[in-house]
Design an enzyme around this catalytic site. Structure first.
Site, PDB file in Angstrom:
ATOM      1  N   GLU A  25       0.832  -1.204   0.000  1.00 43.57           N
ATOM      2  CA  GLU A  25       0.000   0.000   0.000  1.00 43.57           C
ATOM      3  C   GLU A  25       0.867   1.255   0.000  1.00 43.57           C
ATOM      4  O   GLU A  25       2.089   1.186   0.184  1.00 43.57           O
ATOM      5  CB  GLU A  25      -0.914   0.014   1.219  1.00 43.57           C
ATOM      6  CG  GLU A  25      -0.166   0.133   2.537  1.00 43.57           C
ATOM      7  CD  GLU A  25      -1.064   0.534   3.679  1.00 43.57           C
ATOM      8  OE1 GLU A  25      -1.502   1.691   3.682  1.00 43.57           O
ATOM      9  OE2 GLU A  25      -1.316  -0.307   4.567  1.00 43.57           O
ATOM     10  N   LYS A 159      -5.280  -2.210  13.570  1.00 42.41           N
ATOM     11  CA  LYS A 159      -4.579  -1.151  14.299  1.00 42.41           C
ATOM     12  C   LYS A 159      -5.094  -1.076  15.736  1.00 42.41           C
ATOM     13  O   LYS A 159      -6.301  -1.121  15.977  1.00 42.41           O
ATOM     14  CB  LYS A 159      -4.753   0.188  13.586  1.00 42.41           C
ATOM     15  CG  LYS A 159      -4.112   0.235  12.204  1.00 42.41           C
ATOM     16  CD  LYS A 159      -4.289   1.602  11.573  1.00 42.41           C
ATOM     17  CE  LYS A 159      -3.591   1.667  10.216  1.00 42.41           C
ATOM     18  NZ  LYS A 159      -4.300   0.903   9.174  1.00 42.41           N
TER      19      LYS A 159
END
Length: 303
Positions: A25, A159
């Site tokens: 990414e 996360k």
């Protein structure tokens, strides 16, 4: 109509030859780290993929094309760019149509990887259900992308700023396999432990690749989420980081930070509150994920 893809020659050659390729990414470059750490980390991750026997393909939108694999000059230009769109499924097409510059989140990178024929993607951590999502409905599109796009995503879990129980409950509901590597507990990004038992444990890249191929044989939609624990020497223990995250979230709420601005705001503040330890941990886990992703990609090419 064909998608507006622009494959780097090295990536195109590797895919044509059936060689292992790993998608990467670009939001980590534009929204995840400050300059020059962002471009240094991107180069380190690409080098790690190469060292593990695969070809890296960092993905971004530039000049009306989905760039699959960035040249050195493009990588540097992206790292220094201002007003870069943070792209997910909802705004990927608009960015392309308007000729804007955009970095790809987990969801957008999965879409681009599938279009290019890349089966494995390495990232840091996925998005998920934010804390308080039962009121705000703030849930990342990454979860639904995992349910519909057939790419194996290697991460260190979701996360740690997120509501992890809700995130993994949603993934179960959506039918996404959540695989912990080498341990019985889902890792929590900066920490090796989360307190959440992993629904699936696999201990090798070969097993993960075999599961990816079997899903294709069964015609099942969606990908796999591989949760790879951060190297022990780099982790921040869960009890320690939880206190920091709680403080950062309270600050964000007090300042009215919302929507796509939340994650970069929290990561920047956590960096300050940990005296930079969070960034060092982030780099270590991304490199570890890149190595594992390359091993999975190699195993896939052997079938």
């Amino acid at each position: 109509m064909t998608a507006p893809l622009a494959l780097h020659p090295e990536v195109a050659e590797a895919l044509h030859a059936g060689q292992p390729v790993v998608a990467l990414e670009s939001t980590i470059i534009t929204h995840g780290m400050p300059y020059p750490q962002n471009v240094e980390t991107a180069r380190e991750v690409e080098a790690e993929v190469r060292a593990a026997g695969a070809v890296p393909a960092t993905i971004a939108v530039m000049e009306g094309r989905i760039r699959v694999g960035l040249a050195e000059a493009e990588l540097e230009r992206l790292a220094l760019a201002e007003e870069v769109m943070k792209l997910s499924r909802a705004d990927l097409a608009v960015c392309l149509a308007t000729g804007a510059t955009g970095s790809t989140t987990v969801a957008a990178t999965m879409i681009a990887a599938r279009l290019a024929g890349i089966a494995v993607f390495a990232t840091g951590g996925i998005g998920g259900a934010h804390r308080g999502a039962e009121e705000s409905f703030d849930i990342s599109a990454d979860l639904h992308e995992l349910a519909q796009t057939a790419v194996t995503v290697v991460s260190a879990g979701a996360k740690a700023i997120l509501d992890l129980p809700k995130t993994f409950e949603l993934l179960e509901t959506l039918g996404v396999p959540v695989i912990a590597v080498g341990q019985d507990e889902i890792p929590a990004f900066w920490s090796r432990q989360s307190g959440l038992r992993a629904p699936i444990r696999l201990d090798s890249a070969e097993e993960i690749a075999a599961a990816h191929l079997m899903r294709a044989r069964l015609g099942l939609p969606g990908g796999q989420l591989v949760t790879n624990p951060i190297p022990a020497e780099a982790e921040i223990p869960l009890a320690e980081i939880e206190a920091v995250v709680a403080r950062a979230i309270a600050t964000a709420e007090a300042q009215g930070v919302a929507a796509k601005a939340v994650t970069p705001f929290l990561l920047d503040l956590i960096f300050d509150l940990t005296d930079g330890r969070s960034l060092a941990a982030n780099r270590a886990l991304v490199l570890s994920n890149a190595r594992l992703a390359a091993s999975i990609a190699r195993a896939l090419t052997k079938g």
